[in-house]
Design a protein around this motif. Structure first.
Motif, PDB file in Angstrom:
ATOM      1  N   ASP A  46      20.462  -6.674   8.232  1.00 22.81           N
ATOM      2  CA  ASP A  46      19.678  -7.904   8.184  1.00 22.81           C
ATOM      3  C   ASP A  46      18.739  -7.814   6.978  1.00 22.81           C
ATOM      4  O   ASP A  46      18.508  -6.731   6.437  1.00 22.81           O
ATOM      5  CB  ASP A  46      18.883  -8.088   9.474  1.00 22.81           C
ATOM      6  CG  ASP A  46      18.402  -9.523   9.654  1.00 22.81           C
ATOM      7  OD1 ASP A  46      18.897 -10.408   8.919  1.00 22.81           O
ATOM      8  OD2 ASP A  46      17.532  -9.765  10.508  1.00 22.81           O
ATOM      9  N   PHE A  47      18.187  -8.958   6.560  1.00 25.61           N
ATOM     10  CA  PHE A  47      17.396  -8.996   5.339  1.00 25.61           C
ATOM     11  C   PHE A  47      16.024  -9.603   5.587  1.00 25.61           C
ATOM     12  O   PHE A  47      15.895 -10.621   6.269  1.00 25.61           O
ATOM     13  CB  PHE A  47      18.121  -9.806   4.263  1.00 25.61           C
ATOM     14  CG  PHE A  47      19.409  -9.172   3.820  1.00 25.61           C
ATOM     15  CD1 PHE A  47      19.430  -8.282   2.758  1.00 25.61           C
ATOM     16  CD2 PHE A  47      20.598  -9.432   4.491  1.00 25.61           C
ATOM     17  CE1 PHE A  47      20.619  -7.680   2.350  1.00 25.61           C
ATOM     18  CE2 PHE A  47      21.783  -8.841   4.107  1.00 25.61           C
ATOM     19  CZ  PHE A  47      21.797  -7.964   3.029  1.00 25.61           C
ATOM     20  N   CYS A  48      15.015  -8.956   5.018  1.00 24.74           N
ATOM     21  CA  CYS A  48      13.656  -9.495   5.011  1.00 24.74           C
ATOM     22  C   CYS A  48      13.457 -10.208   3.685  1.00 24.74           C
ATOM     23  O   CYS A  48      13.422  -9.572   2.624  1.00 24.74           O
ATOM     24  CB  CYS A  48      12.640  -8.367   5.188  1.00 24.74           C
ATOM     25  SG  CYS A  48      10.918  -8.913   5.082  1.00 24.74           S
ATOM     26  N   MET A  49      13.336 -11.521   3.714  1.00 27.39           N
ATOM     27  CA  MET A  49      13.208 -12.341   2.513  1.00 27.39           C
ATOM     28  C   MET A  49      11.758 -12.793   2.360  1.00 27.39           C
ATOM     29  O   MET A  49      11.116 -13.202   3.333  1.00 27.39           O
ATOM     30  CB  MET A  49      14.124 -13.555   2.618  1.00 27.39           C
ATOM     31  CG  MET A  49      15.591 -13.216   2.878  1.00 27.39           C
ATOM     32  SD  MET A  49      16.432 -12.609   1.413  1.00 27.39           S
ATOM     33  CE  MET A  49      16.605 -14.130   0.472  1.00 27.39           C
ATOM     34  N   TYR A  50      11.243 -12.754   1.130  1.00 28.92           N
ATOM     35  CA  TYR A  50       9.837 -13.125   0.940  1.00 28.92           C
ATOM     36  C   TYR A  50       9.570 -13.852  -0.377  1.00 28.92           C
ATOM     37  O   TYR A  50       8.410 -14.123  -0.712  1.00 28.92           O
ATOM     38  CB  TYR A  50       8.954 -11.871   1.028  1.00 28.92           C
ATOM     39  CG  TYR A  50       9.326 -10.788   0.033  1.00 28.92           C
ATOM     40  CD1 TYR A  50       8.900 -10.834  -1.291  1.00 28.92           C
ATOM     41  CD2 TYR A  50      10.130  -9.724   0.432  1.00 28.92           C
ATOM     42  CE1 TYR A  50       9.253  -9.852  -2.199  1.00 28.92           C
ATOM     43  CE2 TYR A  50      10.487  -8.726  -0.469  1.00 28.92           C
ATOM     44  CZ  TYR A  50      10.045  -8.792  -1.781  1.00 28.92           C
ATOM     45  OH  TYR A  50      10.407  -7.818  -2.682  1.00 28.92           O
ATOM     46  N   ILE A 101       5.047  -8.346  -9.440  1.00 28.29           N
ATOM     47  CA  ILE A 101       4.370  -7.096  -9.094  1.00 28.29           C
ATOM     48  C   ILE A 101       2.859  -7.248  -9.214  1.00 28.29           C
ATOM     49  O   ILE A 101       2.099  -6.859  -8.319  1.00 28.29           O
ATOM     50  CB  ILE A 101       4.878  -5.945  -9.982  1.00 28.29           C
ATOM     51  CG1 ILE A 101       6.362  -5.676  -9.710  1.00 28.29           C
ATOM     52  CG2 ILE A 101       4.059  -4.672  -9.734  1.00 28.29           C
ATOM     53  CD1 ILE A 101       7.021  -4.769 -10.732  1.00 28.29           C
ATOM     54  N   VAL A 102       2.411  -7.822 -10.346  1.00 28.68           N
ATOM     55  CA  VAL A 102       0.975  -7.967 -10.553  1.00 28.68           C
ATOM     56  C   VAL A 102       0.383  -8.992  -9.584  1.00 28.68           C
ATOM     57  O   VAL A 102      -0.729  -8.807  -9.076  1.00 28.68           O
ATOM     58  CB  VAL A 102       0.677  -8.324 -12.023  1.00 28.68           C
ATOM     59  CG1 VAL A 102      -0.800  -8.653 -12.211  1.00 28.68           C
ATOM     60  CG2 VAL A 102       1.073  -7.166 -12.930  1.00 28.68           C
ATOM     61  N   GLN A 103       1.107 -10.064  -9.313  1.00 27.72           N
ATOM     62  CA  GLN A 103       0.645 -11.027  -8.306  1.00 27.72           C
ATOM     63  C   GLN A 103       0.388 -10.320  -6.988  1.00 27.72           C
ATOM     64  O   GLN A 103      -0.638 -10.526  -6.331  1.00 27.72           O
ATOM     65  CB  GLN A 103       1.696 -12.116  -8.089  1.00 27.72           C
ATOM     66  CG  GLN A 103       1.654 -13.264  -9.068  1.00 27.72           C
ATOM     67  CD  GLN A 103       2.699 -14.302  -8.686  1.00 27.72           C
ATOM     68  OE1 GLN A 103       3.898 -14.010  -8.675  1.00 27.72           O
ATOM     69  NE2 GLN A 103       2.258 -15.490  -8.371  1.00 27.72           N
ATOM     70  N   TRP A 104       1.346  -9.488  -6.594  1.00 24.30           N
ATOM     71  CA  TRP A 104       1.240  -8.794  -5.312  1.00 24.30           C
ATOM     72  C   TRP A 104       0.053  -7.836  -5.292  1.00 24.30           C
ATOM     73  O   TRP A 104      -0.718  -7.783  -4.334  1.00 24.30           O
ATOM     74  CB  TRP A 104       2.545  -8.041  -5.035  1.00 24.30           C
ATOM     75  CG  TRP A 104       2.554  -7.340  -3.717  1.00 24.30           C
ATOM     76  CD1 TRP A 104       2.888  -7.859  -2.503  1.00 24.30           C
ATOM     77  CD2 TRP A 104       2.204  -5.967  -3.490  1.00 24.30           C
ATOM     78  NE1 TRP A 104       2.769  -6.895  -1.524  1.00 24.30           N
ATOM     79  CE2 TRP A 104       2.351  -5.734  -2.108  1.00 24.30           C
ATOM     80  CE3 TRP A 104       1.799  -4.926  -4.314  1.00 24.30           C
ATOM     81  CZ2 TRP A 104       2.097  -4.485  -1.538  1.00 24.30           C
ATOM     82  CZ3 TRP A 104       1.538  -3.688  -3.747  1.00 24.30           C
ATOM     83  CH2 TRP A 104       1.691  -3.475  -2.376  1.00 24.30           C
ATOM     84  N   LEU A 110      -1.807 -12.639  -0.446  1.00 21.21           N
ATOM     85  CA  LEU A 110      -0.357 -12.564  -0.602  1.00 21.21           C
ATOM     86  C   LEU A 110       0.172 -11.268  -0.011  1.00 21.21           C
ATOM     87  O   LEU A 110       1.206 -11.260   0.674  1.00 21.21           O
ATOM     88  CB  LEU A 110       0.005 -12.666  -2.086  1.00 21.21           C
ATOM     89  CG  LEU A 110       1.488 -12.573  -2.453  1.00 21.21           C
ATOM     90  CD1 LEU A 110       2.278 -13.696  -1.784  1.00 21.21           C
ATOM     91  CD2 LEU A 110       1.655 -12.626  -3.975  1.00 21.21           C
ATOM     92  N   ARG A 111      -0.515 -10.165  -0.267  1.00 20.10           N
ATOM     93  CA  ARG A 111      -0.091  -8.882   0.296  1.00 20.10           C
ATOM     94  C   ARG A 111      -0.110  -8.921   1.819  1.00 20.10           C
ATOM     95  O   ARG A 111       0.793  -8.391   2.475  1.00 20.10           O
ATOM     96  CB  ARG A 111      -0.988  -7.757  -0.227  1.00 20.10           C
ATOM     97  CG  ARG A 111      -0.732  -7.410  -1.669  1.00 20.10           C
ATOM     98  CD  ARG A 111      -1.687  -6.361  -2.168  1.00 20.10           C
ATOM     99  NE  ARG A 111      -1.593  -5.128  -1.390  1.00 20.10           N
ATOM    100  CZ  ARG A 111      -2.336  -4.065  -1.637  1.00 20.10           C
ATOM    101  NH1 ARG A 111      -3.230  -4.086  -2.610  1.00 20.10           N
ATOM    102  NH2 ARG A 111      -2.194  -2.977  -0.908  1.00 20.10           N
ATOM    103  N   LYS A 112      -1.114  -9.539   2.387  1.00 20.18           N
ATOM    104  CA  LYS A 112      -1.205  -9.649   3.847  1.00 20.18           C
ATOM    105  C   LYS A 112      -0.012 -10.434   4.384  1.00 20.18           C
ATOM    106  O   LYS A 112       0.584 -10.067   5.408  1.00 20.18           O
ATOM    107  CB  LYS A 112      -2.514 -10.321   4.245  1.00 20.18           C
ATOM    108  CG  LYS A 112      -2.740 -10.438   5.752  1.00 20.18           C
ATOM    109  CD  LYS A 112      -4.119 -11.024   6.039  1.00 20.18           C
ATOM    110  CE  LYS A 112      -4.412 -11.031   7.539  1.00 20.18           C
ATOM    111  NZ  LYS A 112      -3.537 -11.973   8.265  1.00 20.18           N
TER     112      LYS A 112
END
Length: 226
Positions: A46-50, A101-104, A110-112
């Protein structure tokens, strides 16, 4: 061994919603790998999509350039002899790599949301193994090192690859400012030393951690293929 081995896959940087054919590739590789190790075995992937979480966060060309500068300014950033080609090609490709990457790293909300997305996926799918590529490995480690969420990986195996976890810029965003042991049954980290997408080897002394060098050098820029 369970009747069906459940594997949750967490994708990395890049826009993954436009063409889902990559999921078939991941399934084939995972099923083939399981077969080599344990023989005949039912596997459910299964896949976790974000990506949708990042699509809501806009980034400009200048923001993308700033993102690349931050990542390449780290100890294990982009190799200098290739950085010029990346800066000369500011496009969606860069926005969906360095920009993501930098956004995250810099957006705690967003990280939460990514931690919640992964936690929800684990809760609903109950995987035996979590495999995470690139930015997906950051989401996974961030989740599994969170004091409130670390139990989600307890009793499961974790495989990270193409990972920026140990990139100097990224590393400073984690709670301890360094990589710590997580309560996985086993953590395998696959590291390609010629990967250009801001990756780095992980230095961690832990009985349940093993780093495996998986070197491959494909034509052109990247060497980041999952």
């Amino acid at each position: 061994m369970a009747a069906t081995l459940r594997v949750l896959a967490v994708h990395g940087v890049g826009n993954h919603f436009g063409d889902l054919s990559w999921q078939d590739d991941w399934r084939q590789v995972i099923e083939s790998s399981v077969k080599q190790v344990v023989g005949k075995q039912n596997v459910d992937v299964d896949f976790c999509m974000y990506d949708d979480l990042f699509d809501r966060e806009k980034i400009t060309i200048w923001g993308t350039l700033e993102a690349v500068a931050k990542l390449t300014g780290s100890l294990f950033g982009l190799r200098q002899h290739r950085s010029r080609s990346l800066f000369s090609n500011v496009s969606d490709r860069v926005r969906w790599t360095a920009g993501m990457i930098v956004q995250w790293v810099e957006n705690e909300k967003l990280r939460k949301k990514t931690r919640e997305r992964l936690s929800d996926s684990i809760s609903s799918f109950d995987p035996h193994i979590v495999v995470a590529h690139s930015l997906g490995s950051l989401v996974a480690y961030d989740t599994f090192s969170d004091p409130q969420l670390r139990d989600w990986i307890a009793g499961r195996a974790f495989i990270s690859f193409g990972s920026q976890i140990a990139n100097r810029f990224v590393l400073g965003s984690f709670r301890a400012g360094r990589i710590e042991e997580i309560p996985a049954e086993q953590w395998y980290h696959l590291y390609n030393p010629v990967d250009d997408i801001f990756t780095a080897p992980i230095r961690l002394s832990s009985a349940n951690f093993r780093q495996i060098v998986t070197k491959f050098d494909l034509p052109g820029f990247g060497d980041h293929d999952a």
